[in-house]
Structures are given as structure tokens and as C-alpha cells.
Motif scaffolding. Structure first.
Motif, short mmCIF file in Angstrom:
data_model
loop_
_atom_site.label_atom_id
_atom_site.label_comp_id
_atom_site.label_asym_id
_atom_site.label_seq_id
_atom_site.Cartn_x
_atom_site.Cartn_y
_atom_site.Cartn_z
N ALA A 45 0.82 -1.22 0.00
CA ALA A 45 0.00 0.00 0.00
C ALA A 45 0.85 1.27 0.00
N PRO A 46 1.66 1.48 -1.03
CA PRO A 46 2.55 2.65 -1.04
C PRO A 46 1.82 3.99 -0.96
N LYS A 47 0.65 4.08 -1.57
CA LYS A 47 -0.10 5.34 -1.51
C LYS A 47 -0.52 5.64 -0.08
N ALA A 48 -1.04 4.62 0.60
CA ALA A 48 -1.46 4.82 1.99
C ALA A 48 -0.28 5.19 2.87
N ARG A 49 0.86 4.58 2.62
CA ARG A 49 2.06 4.87 3.42
C ARG A 49 2.52 6.32 3.19
N THR A 50 2.46 6.75 1.95
CA THR A 50 2.85 8.13 1.65
C THR A 50 1.91 9.13 2.32
N VAL A 51 0.62 8.82 2.27
CA VAL A 51 -0.36 9.68 2.94
C VAL A 51 -0.10 9.73 4.44
N THR A 52 0.26 8.58 5.02
CA THR A 52 0.57 8.52 6.45
C THR A 52 1.74 9.42 6.80
N VAL A 53 2.79 9.37 5.98
CA VAL A 53 3.97 10.21 6.22
C VAL A 53 3.58 11.68 6.16
N LEU A 54 2.84 12.05 5.12
CA LEU A 54 2.44 13.45 4.97
C LEU A 54 1.56 13.90 6.12
N ARG A 55 0.64 13.04 6.52
CA ARG A 55 -0.26 13.39 7.62
C ARG A 55 0.50 13.56 8.93
N GLU A 56 1.40 12.62 9.21
CA GLU A 56 2.14 12.70 10.47
C GLU A 56 3.11 13.87 10.50
N PHE A 57 3.69 14.20 9.34
CA PHE A 57 4.64 15.31 9.32
C PHE A 57 3.92 16.66 9.27
N LEU A 58 3.07 16.84 8.27
CA LEU A 58 2.42 18.13 8.12
C LEU A 58 1.43 18.40 9.25
N GLY A 59 0.77 17.34 9.72
CA GLY A 59 -0.18 17.51 10.83
C GLY A 59 0.47 17.36 12.19
N HIS A 60 1.71 16.85 12.21
CA HIS A 60 2.41 16.60 13.48
C HIS A 60 1.48 15.88 14.46
#
Length: 732
Positions: A45-60
Motif C-alpha cells: 500500500a505505497p499510496k497509503a504509506r505516503t499519505v501517512t507520512v504526509l499526515r504525520e509530518f504536516l499535521g504533526h
């Protein structure tokens, strides 16, 4: 000034970039020393993993749980990456003081962004500096989450960010003065006072000041780069790069923390077949290179923030385990040993320090020069507080259990008290070693007390008629205090008209304790037996639905038995009771007076995110006044029984259950409630001890929420029974 700034900046930039690229390749090589993981385990699930990274970083999303610290860190983190163009601009200013970035340099939006983020990044790092100073170990001791962290490295990183932030704002003021800005405007939202301060200087002076400030900014940035490149184990700096892949490769692609199930054991990238293991299979971890590559990446990513340490029940009660210090020790050992491992067959050129590091046992006492002390390894309750709080998604529990697995299965080296539990499970299928027929004693007691008959599936009732198979669990069937919960829950199901049944003598331990102790063999044996039994019992059931009163059984049945071919719909008894109340099948009408505080079981709360149902049940019982302990829900404090600690003595520091009860007693409650038989035993033991010392009122009760609900549902509630004292496991 200009020529000196250009020469110094360019030299530092060339050296910095070259060393930084080399460092990245080194870290990549170090991480590759770890074992392979099963195919697809970390890159699905590379798309979901990328979204997770963006969410955790940008949303902290992890950091912002810590209030102002999270907000301050957000600006520092975002500023580090988003303001990199100001570094490019500084290079241009070395050659031309009037230089601005092409295209965007004159955009008000860009300048406003630099002003806002630059200022807030500077303020953010000042906040973090103050927080660190207020929490220094020399003031707070073990209570400081920074105890054991590398302060010199942290000060260096903080100083760099502060200097760069001040340089950015100083340059903004100089740029405005050089451009002749004579009135307030959005492009100089914050820096206009500096523009005014510099406006009286000559063009030559302003130009030289720009050369100097730009040179300082560039030099500081690349001195930082050179320093971290020469210290690849500097987690406080490298986490800002390694956090991205570490989060991307986390266990759950959609972002859930790595709790609940333990991972199946694997070796050389293949799952271990316990019926016919490969000759070269590695059971557990005995050397640093036997950790998976994700483990090495975890160790490298640790930022030494200490959030795991601040929440750890072992560390908070004076034990030697700090999740942070454990990860740091493994990181330092891995990086010190790396030259030895990378040398291949020819060790002649290996530095003496690396060769000496290779001789150290992974698990060993200080006298043995061990990397991890046995007391550290066995102090863990696997409560999950460390994993829950880690902002970079380090999977502490998986690594601890992997080390335990080798100690138990290969070395047979573990606390002696746990040996009795293992033998009892092997011989009798329960940790107390009681006869199998004893599992039905509570059924006989319930019938004698209430007349309710509990059917055994396949014997007294057809599987097709069963709505729920009630998994009673070892404690629920055999431990006197937990049996009260079992009987109360069965009576509530009967009252609500729910058709349920039990396995009776066919039920055996789910294997939670031996698995977390490290005995995967025994877990596989018990699990395979239970999965076979459950599949056979529920074969004709319309839905393979199971309800459990023990969160440890609940977690194993729901999250770990799928690894063994057991796919069931599993809920906790508090979830079912809440549902029955909502449907009107259970009506709590009789008041249960008193102040109550609820203790979150770790394996129900953090591991499975079930926080609301128990509280809603308490809310529906008239007369109860609920007050939360300071540490609750995601930050709840362990009772001390998880990770097989139920069966081991606490010889170091304060008892964890005593610490938790002290927190509860600070509220002066009438009732301490929970939803786990292990917690019930641990908390009631401590409360009874407090009563004997005169530190707790005699009327104080420790009960499961099911018992409270039954008192309220009954038409003529009986007086609460006095808490019976029963001899229990060593830790009680």
C-alpha cells in the motif's frame, strides 16, 4: 569581507555536501546489515504509506499531543525544510547584496511566508530550548524525560537552528534597508523594525553586513552538515531525515501504531515454520545484526526526546528500563560494531574499538560488558506506552520481545518464577496448574447462586443457536476475584436475553503470557490447539462471534490468531454491554452511590483503542460520579501485569500496581473500576495492602464495570460482597 565570505562558504558547502552524501550511504549500509523481512511486510500500500507520512509530518499528529511543544516543533521542522531557499538566496547575496531569488523573490506571498515561518521557527526553537532547560535531569532526576540524552548534541542542534533563524530575520531587515523601504508593508511584516534600525547605514555598510550575515548563515548550516555527517549516530539531528522512511516503513500502512498483535517470527526474510523450522533459522535476536533492517532504522531514528521514557511504568517506578536508553544503547552498539560487520571475512583492517564491540554480548550484566542488562529486558510490561508516544514510530515492544525470544527459547535464560507458569501451561493449559475440570466450577457456582445455567457449545446448545461464544479465559474461570466478573457478565447476558455458550473444558490458555515472555513455541502450540477447537465449535455458527472479558485474550483472539488461521469476530465484554444498554436490553436503574475512577487496561486501551465503552457504562449507572486519574486513556498507567510480569516478582523499585493505586487514592474514591482480570488482581492486591496499612478506607472497592452494571440492573441489588483475598501469582 565579500571575498572571505565567498571562499569560506563555498569550501564549507563543498566539504559539507560531500561528507553528507557519504554519511547517507554509510547509514544505508548500516541499515542493510539487518535481517530481511518477509516480502510485502513493509512496502505494501505505497499510496497509503505516503499519505501517512504526509499526515504525520504536516499535521504533526504525534507531537501535537504535547500541546505547545508540538506546535513549537512543527514550526522548527517545517521551517527547516521550507526555508531552504533562503540558503540559496544567501549564496546569491555573497556575490550581489541586492540578489533575490528568480521569479518568486519579489512576490509578497513568498516574502510574507519567509517572515512568518522564519519568525515562528525562531520562536519555536526558543520555546524548545526553554523546555529543555526547565526539564534538565540535574533538577528533575529520573522524572526528566531528557535523563540520559546527549545534551551536548542537543545544544549544538538548537544553537544552529537559533543562529540560522536570527540570520534569516537579520537579512530581511538588511534587505529592506538596502531596498530603501520607508514604510510598513506586508513583505516586511515582522522585520520592519529591523529595516528601520538599519536604514541609516550607507549602501557599502549594508552590503558588507549582508555579506557577513549571509556568510554566517551559510557557514552555520554547513558546519552543522559536516558535524552530523561525521556523527551518523547523532539521532537528535538525523531523525529529521530518517523519520520519513521510518514512518513510511512502519508496520501499519494506514498509520496505526505498532501495537496489538506481535509480529510472527521470521528468519532471513521467511516466516518460521515451527513444525519444521529451517536448519539455519534464527530464533529471536542474540546479536545486533539479527535485528531486522527496520530495527536498525528504528535505532538510527531515535531523537532522544524521552517521551517514551516519561510514560514508561518501569522507569517511573525506579526500574532500570528506559525505552529511550534501550534504543540508544542498541543504536550505539550497532554503529560501533558496523565496521566489524562490514569488513566481511577479512577482519585485519577492523579498528580495535569495533572488534572489541563485536565481543560484547547483546544481553549481559555490567560485569559481562553486556549491551542490554537482563534487568532492563525483563522489566518491560509490554504496555505500549513507549510505542504510543514515540513521534517517529519506533517499535520498542517488537525489539524487546525479539531479544526475549532468544533468551527463552535458545538460552533458557529468564526469571525463574516464570518457569512455573510455563510448566503449568504445558501440562494443564492454565498458568495456575489447576485441573481442567476446574474451569466449570464458576458455572456450578452461578447456577447455585442464581439458578442460571450456562450452556457448553456443542453439548448443551447447537452452534447455530449461539449469538456469542463467551471466551472465559484462565483468570475468568479459575481466579476468585475474576470469577465474580465472569458470573456478573454471564448473568447480564442472561438478563438481556442473549444466547451465548462457552467452551468449558475445551478452552485453554490463549498463549498471551508465554508469547510476550518470549516462548513462541508454547504460544504456537496453545494457539494452534485453540484455533482448531474454535473453528470446529463455530463451524455451523452463522457468525464466528466471540466475546471475551480478558483484554489479553481479546487481543490474542482478535489480532494474533489470524496468524494461525483463526479468523473470528471478537469483541470485549464492555463493548457488548454498552451495545445491550443502547438497545434497551439492559436497564441500569438502581443507584450505585460513590465516587469512581476507572483504570484503563493497557491491552484494551492502548493496544486496541477501546476507551469509550467502559466509561459509557459507568456514565449510565445512576449514582456514580466518575473522576479520571491524571494518567488515563492513551497515557494511562500500567497495572504491572502485562508482558508476563503477572508471574514475575518485582524486586527493583516501587511496585507498579502500588504506584497506580497511589494515583487512584489521591482522588479519595469509593470505587476503583477496571475491565481486565489481571488489572483487577493487581489493583485489589495493592488496595488490600493499603487497607492493612491504614492508607485506604475499608469501604473502598475494586470491581469490574460488569459487576457495577449488574448491581444497577438487578431489581433487588444485593449488598456488595467484601473483596475476598486469594493467594495469587508471585507479583500480586
Amino acid at each position: 569581507m565579500q571575498i572571505a565570505a565567498i571562499i569560506v562558504s563555498l569550501v564549507l558547502a563543498v566539504v559539507g555536501v560531500a561528507l553528507f552524501v557519504r554519511a547517507i550511504l554509510q547509514i544505508y549500509g548500516f541499515v542493510r546489515l539487518g535481517q530481511k523481512l518477509p516480502a510485502g511486510a513493509r512496502n505494501n500500500a505505497p499510496k497509503a504509506r505516503t499519505v501517512t507520512v504526509l499526515r504525520e509530518f504536516l499535521g504533526h499528529t504525534r507531537m501535537n499531543k504535547w500541546g505547545v511543544i508540538g506546535v513549537a516543533h512543527w514550526f522548527v521542522a517545517v521551517g527547516f525544510f521550507s526555508l531552504v531557499l533562503t540558503l540559496v538566496n544567501a549564496f546569491g547575496q555573497l556575490f550581489d547584496a541586492d540578489f533575490v531569488l528568480p521569479v518568486i523573490g519579489h512576490w509578497t506571498i513568498w516574502n510574507l511566508f519567509v517572515e512568518a515561518v522564519g519568525t515562528l521557527t525562531t520562536i519555536g526553537i526558543l520555546v524548545l530550548i526553554v523546555v529543555r532547560q526547565l526539564s534538565k535531569p540535574n533538577k528533575a532526576g529520573r522524572k526528566s524525560r531528557f535523563a540520559g540524552s546527549n545534551f551536548g548534541q542537543a545544544y549544538f542542534v538548537e544553537a544552529v537552528v537559533l543562529i540560522v533563524g536570527l540570520c534569516i530575520m537579520t537579512l530581511r531587515g538588511l534587505e529592506g534597508a538596502l531596498a530603501g523601504v520607508d514604510h510598513y508593508q506586508a513583505s516586511y511584516l515582522v522585520s520592519y523594525p529591523l529595516v528601520q534600525a538599519f536604514s541609516g547605514a550607507s549602501v557599502a555598510t549594508l552590503s558588507n553586513m549582508i555579506y557577513l550575515t549571509a556568510g554566517i548563515k551559510i557557514a552555520t548550516s554547513f558546519i552543522w552538515m559536516i558535524t552530523v555527517a561525521l556523527n551518523t549516530d547523532m539521532g537528535v539531528a538525523w531523525h529529521r531525515f530518517l523519520a520519513f522512511p521510518n514512518i513510511w516503513f512502519k508496520r501499519n500502512a494506514t498509520g496505526e501504531v505498532s501495537l496489538g498483535a506481535l509480529l510472527p517470527m521470521s528468519s532471513n526474510g521467511e516466516a518460521i515454520d515451527f513444525e519444521d523450522p529451517a536448519d539455519d533459522a534464527v530464533f529471536g535476536v542474540s546479536q545486533i545484526e539479527e535485528f531486522s533492517w527496520k530495527g536498525i532504522l528504528d535505532f538510527s531514528t531515535c531523537t532522544e526526546c524521552g517521551r517514551c521514557q516519561s510514560q514508561c511504568p518501569a522507569w517511573n517506578t525506579g526500574k532500570p528500563l528506559s525505552p529511550k536508553l534501550l534504543i540508544m544503547s542498541l543504536r550505539d552498539h550497532a554503529y560501533n560494531k558496523a565496521p566489524y560487520l562490514l569488513a566481511g571475512e577479512d577482519k585485519s583492517g577492523v579498528p580495535a574499538e569495533a572488534a572489541a564491540e563485536a565481543e560484547r554480548p547483546l544481553i549481559g550484566t555490567a560485569e559481562e560488558n553486556g549491551v542490554i542488562d537482563p534487568d532492563v529486558l525483563w522489566s518491560c510490561t509490554t504496555c505500549g506506552a513507549c510505542v504510543e508516544q514515540c513521534p517517529v514510530d519506533i517499535e520498542h515492544i517488537d525489539h524487546i520481545v525479539d531479544m526475549r525470544r532468544y533468551q527463552v527459547m535458545i538460552e533458557s535464560n529468564f526469571p525463574t518464577e516464570a518457569g512455573t507458569m510455563l510448566k503449568n501451561l504445558e501440562n494443564k493449559g492454565n498458568p495456575w496448574g489447576l485441573a481442567t475440570k476446574a474451569r466449570l466450577d464458576w458455572v456450578k457456582e452461578l447456577k447455585k447462586e442464581t439458578g442460571i445455567e450456562v450452556p457448553v457449545i456443542g453439548e448443551d446448545i447447537d452452534p447455530a443457536e449461539v449469538e456469542y461464544l463467551y471466551w472465559v479465559g484462565c483468570a475468568g474461570a479459575l481466579e476468585d476475584r475474576a470469577k465474580k466478573t465472569t458470573k456478573a457478565f454471564a448473568e447480564l447476558l442472561h438478563t438481556a436475553g442473549v444466547k451465548f455458550a462457552i467452551l468449558g473444558k475445551e478452552e485453554t490458555c490463549t498463549g498471551d503470557s508465554p508469547r510476550r515472555l518470549g516462548n513462541e513455541f508454547l504460544f504456537q502450540m496453545l494457539g494452534a490447539q485453540n484455533v482448531e477447537t474454535l473453528n470446529a465449535a463455530l463451524e455451523d455458527a452463522p457468525v464466528k462471534r466471540i466475546v471475551a472479558t480478558c483484554p489479553h485474550c481479546f487481543n490474542t483472539l482478535a489480532n494474533e490468531y489470524p496468524q494461525l488461521g483463526g479468523h473470528f469476530e471478537v469483541i470485549h465484554h464492555t463493548q457488548l454491554l454498552q451495545h445491550l444498554i443502547d438497545e434497551g436490553k439492559l436497564l441500569p436503574v438502581n443507584p450505585v452511590e460513590g465516587l469512581i475512577t476507572y483504570h484503563d487496561p493497557c491491552y484494551l486501551g492502548r493496544h486496541n483503542k477501546v476507551y469509550t465503552p467502559p466509561r459509557e457504562i459507568i456514565e449510565k449507572v445512576p449514582g456514580l460520579r466518575n473522576e479520571e486519574m491524571h494518567r488515563h486513556k492513551e497515557r494511562g498507567f500500567c497495572c504491572g501485569a502485562g508482558g508476563a510480569r503477572m508471574w514475575m516478582e518485582e524486586r527493583i523499585g516501587k511496585r507498579i500496581n502500588t504506584e497506580r493505586v497511589d494515583e487512584a487514592l489521591s482522588l479519595n474514591p469509593d470505587i476503583v473500576s477496571t475491565a481486565c482480570p489481571f488489572c483487577l488482581v493487581m489493583l485489589s492486591d495493592s488496595v488490600n495492602g493499603k487497607k492493612n496499612e491504614g492508607a485506604a478506607k475499608e469501604a473502598l472497592r475494586v470491581v469490574d464495570v460488569a459487576q457495577l452494571l449488574l448491581e444497577s440492573v438487578k431489581a433487588d441489588p444485593a449488598a456488595p460482597e467484601a473483596e475476598a483475598e486469594a493467594p495469587e501469582p508471585v507479583s500480586s
